[in-house]
Design a protein around this motif. Structure first.
Motif, short mmCIF file in Angstrom:
data_model
loop_
_atom_site.label_atom_id
_atom_site.label_comp_id
_atom_site.label_asym_id
_atom_site.label_seq_id
_atom_site.Cartn_x
_atom_site.Cartn_y
_atom_site.Cartn_z
N ALA A 102 23.13 23.05 21.24
CA ALA A 102 22.56 22.88 19.90
C ALA A 102 21.74 21.61 19.76
CB ALA A 102 23.67 22.91 18.85
N GLN A 103 22.07 20.58 20.54
CA GLN A 103 21.33 19.32 20.42
C GLN A 103 19.93 19.43 21.02
OE1 GLN A 103 22.50 17.05 18.61
NE2 GLN A 103 24.63 17.69 18.44
N LEU A 109 22.64 22.17 15.52
CA LEU A 109 24.06 22.11 15.18
C LEU A 109 24.27 22.40 13.70
CD1 LEU A 109 26.86 21.57 16.33
CD2 LEU A 109 26.55 19.15 15.80
N GLU A 110 23.40 21.86 12.87
CA GLU A 110 23.50 22.09 11.43
C GLU A 110 23.36 23.57 11.11
OE1 GLU A 110 21.02 20.91 7.35
OE2 GLU A 110 20.41 20.11 9.29
N ALA A 111 22.43 24.26 11.79
CA ALA A 111 22.19 25.68 11.53
C ALA A 111 23.40 26.53 11.92
CB ALA A 111 20.96 26.15 12.28
N ASN A 452 12.32 26.10 13.70
CA ASN A 452 12.48 25.32 14.93
C ASN A 452 13.46 25.94 15.92
OD1 ASN A 452 10.67 23.29 14.28
ND2 ASN A 452 12.20 22.03 13.27
N LEU A 453 14.19 26.98 15.49
CA LEU A 453 15.23 27.56 16.33
C LEU A 453 14.85 28.93 16.89
CD1 LEU A 453 18.32 26.64 14.12
CD2 LEU A 453 17.30 25.32 15.98
N ILE A 454 13.58 29.32 16.75
CA ILE A 454 13.21 30.67 17.17
C ILE A 454 13.35 30.87 18.68
CG2 ILE A 454 11.72 31.12 15.20
CD1 ILE A 454 9.32 30.37 16.88
N THR A 455 13.37 29.78 19.45
CA THR A 455 13.56 29.93 20.90
C THR A 455 14.91 30.57 21.20
OG1 THR A 455 12.16 28.00 21.29
CG2 THR A 455 13.59 28.67 23.10
#
Length: 631
Positions: A102-103, A109-111, A452-455
């Motif tokens: 997550a980092q 991590l928040e998501a 930002n997390l679409i990967t």
């Protein structure tokens, strides 16, 4: 001289006392004085109360600290759900170790922690519905929860001196708009429009996705009328404000091809007109056009905030005024409330184009829209993973009614699944869960959906196409992209590469965006090199099975580098495989159009639901790939 000076001092003190009295007794002043945000640079009264101590200094994140073990055990615990319902979690169960990585991505991590709260609430609701199944009251309550198409003044709540609030139960999406009709009034004529989200557990105040502040008499920076736009979160306080007119016009950037601040916006008083040669732009015919400010005290204004693909635009009386680019983790689907406050006589407010799901009870073509069962022992010719956001109900329905109706998809040779992260809104998650149960083509992700997390979704697509249902080729696309499945299959057959293939619109000469203003900004820490390895544009690319399998293997081994630009990330992963000895074949497909549609397309991007239906109709009637309108 001393008498004159003493008189000035006495008069000044008297004026300060009067002004303080006015501010404290003005509804707008009361609202701000009681507001925890009162110390920020976007407060229209801050220049009056410059000596007041700030309410928030160095804000501390008050979120409850939760161990990663607790989050994982909660997200991946066995639930009392049916086999049919488990079909939406086939990729989910393979992503148990995502929290360990997550980092590697901003807000990862928040998501995941936010997803734990959302998931627990959803599962509680599902269990509650199951226990009360067959109860007419429960069925009526479920129907009432459905996301509304539009909202108006009847849905508004008056907050006394603090303005009016309109709850937006299912967020905003591209094409949504909020129209406010009112007359600036009162002593100052200043008012603000805030689009806010839901506060996180343990946080007293919600994030502000857009703070739109109209100051008719200026502030401590300028005496002229000005519009100030900004964002606020508890973790980061106020962001960098954007002013219109801007003190630095040369920095006036574009958002959705529209000016951040219309060059015509400015002061329209006599002083401005007397200096119009300096202040006003010149037309092509040589004449000087007069600047104007879109809001005026005592005059009716019709202001519309419209959600675009890159940001939010404001038009006033039909003219474009400002654009505001989305900021990190502050995206339109998060909006849960519109708050209007200050010196504005509000006449009407209307929110339209809101995301809403389709009632399956009234869907006449329901059976033809459901996904085809996929036998585990049968290898797919192609698996297509579609990026989608939870409240993009209409886009998913448009895909189901158009290119998911290709014969290859309906026969089961090609499978299509939507990869969707959880929403912070309970109603949206319930609607999404019902949609997944109805159509069987949604794969839920164990994190809240941030850009930002679409990967992580790319990883999930690779997992699905190699571990859940094995496919020869794996394709990634978006829910606003029209894919000609027959042409993709024909191209793959022509290329005839079983391994090491990257097929799509290949970019072999691109560099990281180093400007912090860019949506695709990449720091030197994220990517130290001056250029990227070859990659394929995200609206539609295909990799062979071996590449997708290697991505999953590297993830399992903890060796997969996470990079927030998912299409570039795939290029980086493939380049690493090439260094390890894989023979890579980059197949450029010029008919993949990542910025719209051109006749003869294989993939057309940025197509709304209407355009999707139009493209499909043209394919059925003319048997040719011709575009609709000017997209």
């Amino acid at each position: 001289m001393k008498k004159w000076y003493g008189g000035v001092v006495a008069a000044s003190l008297f004026m300060l006392l009067v002004l303080r009295y006015v501010v404290l007794n003005n509804p707008m002043g009361q609202g701000y004085l009681s507001n925890p945000f009162s110390s920020n640079a976007s407060n229209p009264l801050e220049w009056v109360r410059a000596t007041a101590p700030p309410t928030i200094q160095n804000p501390v994140n008050r979120s409850v600290v939760i161990s990663t073990e607790t989050v994982v055990s909660s997200l991946f615990a066995e639930r009392n759900i049916s086999t049919k319902e488990q079909q939406s979690l086939l990729s989910w169960h393979h992503m148990r170790h995502l929290i360990d990585k997550a980092q590697g991505l901003p807000n990862g991590l928040e998501a995941i922690k936010q997803a734990e709260n959302a998931w627990n609430s959803l599962m509680f609701s599902v269990e509650e519905e199951r226990l009360a199944s067959g109860n007419d009251t429960t069925r009526r309550r479920t129907n009432e929860k459905q996301c509304p198409h539009f909202l108006n003044m009847m849905n508004a709540t008056e907050l006394g001196n603090e303005g009016v609030r309109v709850r937006v139960p299912c967020g905003l999406t591209q094409g949504s708009s909020v129209t406010i009709i009112g007359i600036p009034n009162g002593l100052l004529g200043n008012f603000r429009i805030d689009l806010t989200g839901e506060p996180l557990p343990g946080e007293p105040d919600p994030p502000i996705i857009l703070h739109y502040n109209v100051r008719l008499h200026g502030d401590k920076i300028t005496e002229d009328p000005v519009i100030v736009q900004n964002t606020w979160t508890l973790a980061h306080d106020w962001g960098e404000e954007e002013r219109c007119p801007s003190p630095s016009p040369e920095k006036n950037k574009k958002v959705d091809e529209l000016d951040q601040c219309n060059k015509m916006v400015g002061n329209d008083d006599n002083r401005a007109r007397s200096n119009s040669s300096k202040l006003s732009p010149t037309r092509k015919d040589g004449s000087t056009s007069r600047r104007y400010f879109p809001f005026k005290q005592g005059y009716l204004s019709v202001a519309t905030l419209r959600v675009g693909s890159e940001g939010i635009q404001m038009t006033v009386d039909g003219k474009h005024i400002t654009s505001f680019a989305y900021r990190e983790t502050l995206e339109p689907w998060l909006v849960s409330e519109v708050k209007i406050s200050g010196d504005l006589k509000l006449i009407s407010v209307l929110a339209s184009g809101l995301p809403t799901s389709e009632d399956s009870d009234h869907t006449t073509d329901l059976e033809s829209l459901k996904s085809v069962p996929l036998p585990r022992e049968r290898q797919l010719d192609l698996f297509i993973g579609v990026f989608s956001t939870a409240n993009n109900f209409k886009r998913r329905m448009a895909v189901r009614r158009t290119w998911m109706q290709y014969a290859a998809v309906r026969s089961g040779a090609v499978a299509v699944r939507f990869f969707v992260g959880l929403h912070k809104n309970q109603i949206v998650n319930e609607e999404l869960w019902n949609e997944a149960r109805t159509y069987g083509d949604v794969q839920l992700m164990p994190f809240v959906d941030y850009y930002n997390l679409i990967t992580w979704k790319t990883l999930a697509i690779c997992i699905f196409g190699t571990k859940v249902h094995v496919a020869k080729y794996i394709m990634k696309t978006d829910d606003d992209a029209f894919v000609r499945v027959d042409e993709v299959l024909a191209s793959l057959s022509r290329i005839n590469r079983k391994s090491g293939l990257l097929y799509g619109l290949i970019n072999s000469d691109s560099r990281p965006h180093r400007s912090t203003d860019s949506k695709w900004y990449i720091s030197h820490e994220e990517w130290p090199e001056d250029s990227y390895p070859p990659w394929a544009h995200g609206p539609g690319y295909v990799v062979s099975h071996d590449i997708a399998s290697a991505v999953h293997k590297k993830y399992q081994d903890g060796r997969l580098k996470m990079f927030k630009l998912e299409d570039v990330a795939m290029g980086i992963w493939i380049a690493d495989m090439k260094k390890s000895g894989l023979e890579v074949h980059y197949e450029n497909e010029g008919r993949v159009h990542n910025e719209g549609c051109k006749d003869g397309y294989v993939v057309a991007h940025y197509q709304g639901p209407r355009e999707m239906l139009c493209l499909w109709q043209k394919l059925q009637e003319a048997k040719r790939a011709t575009c609709c309108g000017d997209r």
